[in-house]
Design an enzyme around this catalytic site. Structure first.
Site, PDB file in Angstrom:
ATOM      1  N   GLU A 167      33.143   7.153 -90.053  1.00 59.97           N
ATOM      2  CA  GLU A 167      33.405   7.669 -88.713  1.00 59.97           C
ATOM      3  C   GLU A 167      34.128   6.632 -87.854  1.00 59.97           C
ATOM      4  O   GLU A 167      34.842   6.972 -86.919  1.00 59.97           O
ATOM      5  CB  GLU A 167      32.072   8.099 -88.058  1.00 59.97           C
ATOM      6  CG  GLU A 167      32.225   9.332 -87.209  1.00 59.97           C
ATOM      7  CD  GLU A 167      30.910  10.016 -86.875  1.00 59.97           C
ATOM      8  OE1 GLU A 167      30.553  10.966 -87.574  1.00 59.97           O
ATOM      9  OE2 GLU A 167      30.251   9.596 -85.905  1.00 59.97           O
ATOM     10  N   HIS A 169      24.004   5.232-114.586  1.00 58.16           N
ATOM     11  CA  HIS A 169      23.997   6.390-115.484  1.00 58.16           C
ATOM     12  C   HIS A 169      24.643   7.603-114.825  1.00 58.16           C
ATOM     13  O   HIS A 169      24.398   8.734-115.220  1.00 58.16           O
ATOM     14  CB  HIS A 169      22.560   6.715-115.906  1.00 58.16           C
ATOM     15  CG  HIS A 169      21.948   5.620-116.723  1.00 58.16           C
ATOM     16  ND1 HIS A 169      21.849   5.677-118.095  1.00 58.16           N
ATOM     17  CD2 HIS A 169      21.452   4.408-116.362  1.00 58.16           C
ATOM     18  CE1 HIS A 169      21.290   4.559-118.546  1.00 58.16           C
ATOM     19  NE2 HIS A 169      21.042   3.773-117.509  1.00 58.16           N
ATOM     20  N   LYS A 179      33.333  19.979 -84.020  1.00 57.12           N
ATOM     21  CA  LYS A 179      32.210  20.434 -83.182  1.00 57.12           C
ATOM     22  C   LYS A 179      32.695  21.488 -82.189  1.00 57.12           C
ATOM     23  O   LYS A 179      32.012  22.480 -81.934  1.00 57.12           O
ATOM     24  CB  LYS A 179      31.626  19.255 -82.393  1.00 57.12           C
ATOM     25  CG  LYS A 179      30.835  18.272 -83.214  1.00 57.12           C
ATOM     26  CD  LYS A 179      30.216  17.230 -82.277  1.00 57.12           C
ATOM     27  CE  LYS A 179      29.749  16.006 -83.015  1.00 57.12           C
ATOM     28  NZ  LYS A 179      29.361  14.912 -82.145  1.00 57.12           N
TER      29      LYS A 179
HETATM   30  O1  PA5 Z   1      28.033   7.941 -84.597  1.00 63.44           O
HETATM   31  C1  PA5 Z   1      28.181   8.874 -83.850  1.00 63.44           C
HETATM   32  O2  PA5 Z   1      28.602   8.747 -82.694  1.00 63.44           O
HETATM   33  C2  PA5 Z   1      27.804  10.284 -84.288  1.00 63.44           C
HETATM   34  O3  PA5 Z   1      27.503  10.330 -85.631  1.00 63.44           O
HETATM   35  C3  PA5 Z   1      26.615  10.760 -83.493  1.00 63.44           C
HETATM   36  O4  PA5 Z   1      25.523   9.932 -83.741  1.00 63.44           O
HETATM   37  C4  PA5 Z   1      26.262  12.182 -83.856  1.00 63.44           C
HETATM   38  O5  PA5 Z   1      27.391  13.010 -83.705  1.00 63.44           O
HETATM   39  C5  PA5 Z   1      25.156  12.694 -82.965  1.00 63.44           C
HETATM   40  O6  PA5 Z   1      25.512  12.548 -81.626  1.00 63.44           O
HETATM   41  P1  PA5 Z   1      24.445  12.526 -80.492  1.00 63.44           P
HETATM   42  O7  PA5 Z   1      23.600  11.320 -80.670  1.00 63.44           O
HETATM   43  O8  PA5 Z   1      25.238  12.475 -79.229  1.00 63.44           O
HETATM   44  O9  PA5 Z   1      23.650  13.780 -80.612  1.00 63.44           O
END
Ligand code: PA5
Length: 450
Positions: A281, A302, A418
């Protein structure tokens, strides 16, 4: 014993562009590091929230008392993966026979069968529901919360609110509004601390506290690694996170498009999923980055290892190990049950020697195939060591992103998905996304029976 990074084979001749001194590359990023630290953009390095958290977390948890045997965590992505990695590393008992609690249940999916099963079976009187969302607007988490709230109401009536803790932004978002409107207990996600960099805030440390881990040591371990850099950003070139980032970037420059996170600390396998989210990410932007692959030794010898060794030559490896893992039982100690002749060489060796030998085998095989590899040697596998490793990987991810000239702290592509999902569910607005969906569904399918 200290934690160490050991450089195995690097990409030959590619650690830096010819004529470019790695120290000069670091020097060019020092002003940015200073500026972002001063602006509060890197709280996972400077840990400005540490003192308040050390005070507020136990205060808040103690108010709930000792009556809770179950913690039901509702969260997703960075709000869940760190907690699971800690749970598996430091409370493996939950997966062992005869465990009598505490129990941590992490609901990080919209899996109706699983949530129903948990809500049907969990005793509401003994369950604390912890809802974690930095933004307070994540539909998966909010949807689970709405169902859990109804469930609590049903079983506890007016007492329901005493079973809820919200961890979210200090001032904004739907969850913060919910905390204020219903007078629910809450803890903040520190300012400018993104989900995947937040495991060592209340996000990961509340579940850690509940499970009885040394949560303060996790923070101390992170402080050991990152505060010297926060205090002296001019020392960037010598910092292990920078050196790791330099190596990772050199791999990408040499067209290595995949990075294996190979854990030979079996209980730490779930740090692989945590790291993969952090890396993906943070770095998958503008056509750049590398695909992280979690693997665990010896299980994946394995499963995945054949591809690692003899598939496309596009993989580097971050190899996690610790020489001091428990050794377990000795072979051949029971004279009533001697080893068959074929296995007699095992006599006197421990079960744990197998893991060490197989790790060496994998290292050797990878070296023979010229797979670029860095060994991450943990002196210990306690919470403090884990805190340092978490910080190391967070900082290395950040610095890799800086060298790639992308923003490692946002996730615009994920946000788009999203928005499309919200459009699909009929949320108000999202006109553009609704049109995009209509175009997508207008494309003809080519159904195949199988
Ligand atoms: O790393 C990130 O920003 C995302 O993976 C968020 O943790 C994830 O989308 C969840 O978001 P939030 O904590 O706002 O619910």
């Amino acid at each position: 014993m200290r934690n160490n990074l050991f450089w195995g084979q690097a990409v030959k001749g590619r650690l830096a562009k010819p004529g470019v001194n790695p120290a000069d590359i670091a020097a060019s990023f020092v002003p940015r590091l200073k500026q972002e630290l001063a602006g509060g953009a890197l709280p996972f390095i400077s840990l400005p929230f540490k003192a308040a958290l050390e005070r507020e977390l136990p205060e808040t948890m103690q108010k709930f008392g000792r009556g809770f045997k179950h913690l039901l965590l509702l969260g997703i992505g960075g709000s869940a993966l760190g907690a699971r990695a800690l749970q598996k590393a430091f409370m493996p008992q939950q997966d062992w026979p005869a465990h009598t609690g505490p129990w941590l249940w992490i609901a990080d999916n919209v899996d109706a069968a699983c949530l129903n099963a948990w809500l049907d079976r969990l005793p509401a009187q003994e369950t604390l529901v912890v809802v974690i969302s930095k933004s307070g607007g994540t539909i998966e988490t909010m949807a689970q919360y709405f169902l859990a709230r109804t469930w609590l109401h049903k079983h506890l009536a007016a007492e329901w609110a005493k079973h809820v803790l919200l961890i979210t932004d200090k001032t904004s978002g739907a969850l913060r509004e919910e905390a204020a409107a219903k007078n629910l207990a809450s803890l903040p996600v520190p300012e400018q601390l993104g989900g995947r960099y937040s495991v060592l805030s209340a996000v990961g440390l509340v579940p850690a506290y509940f499970c009885g881990m040394d949560w303060k040591a996790l923070l101390e371990g992170a402080a050991d690694l990152s505060l010297p850099l926060a205090d002296h950003p001019g020392n960037l070139a010598g910092h292990p996170a920078w050196r790791l980032a330099l190596w990772a970037k050199s791999l990408m420059d040499a067209d290595y498009s995949q990075l294996i996170f190979f854990s030979y600390i079996p209980a730490w396998a779930c740090f692989g999923s945590w790291f993969c989210q952090l890396w993906s990410e943070s770095l998958g932007k503008n056509g750049k980055g590398s695909m992280p692959l979690p693997a665990v030794g010896v299980t994946d010898q394995h499963s995945l290892l054949q591809m690692f060794l003899d598939g496309p030559k596009d993989k580097g490896c971050l190899f996690l190990e610790c020489p001091d893992l428990p050794k377990g039982e000795k072979f051949g100690a029971d004279s009533a049950n001697p080893l068959p002749d074929k296995w007699a060489y095992l006599k006197g060796q421990h079960f744990g020697d197998l893991l060490t030998a197989e790790a060496i085998g994998t290292l050797g095989a990878m070296a023979a195939r010229d797979i670029p590899l860095v060994r991450m040697g943990m002196g210990k596998t306690d919470e403090r060591a884990a805190g340092s490793m978490i910080a190391l990987l967070e900082l290395a991810t950040l610095f890799t992103g800086w060298q790639l000239d992308i923003n490692p702290l946002d996730q615009p592509a994920v946000e788009y998905g999203k928005r499309l999902a919200n459009a699909r569910l009929g949320a108000p607005g999202y006109a553009e996304e609704k049109e995009a969906l209509a175009r997508y569904f207008a494309q003809p399918d080519e159904p195949q029976a199988f």
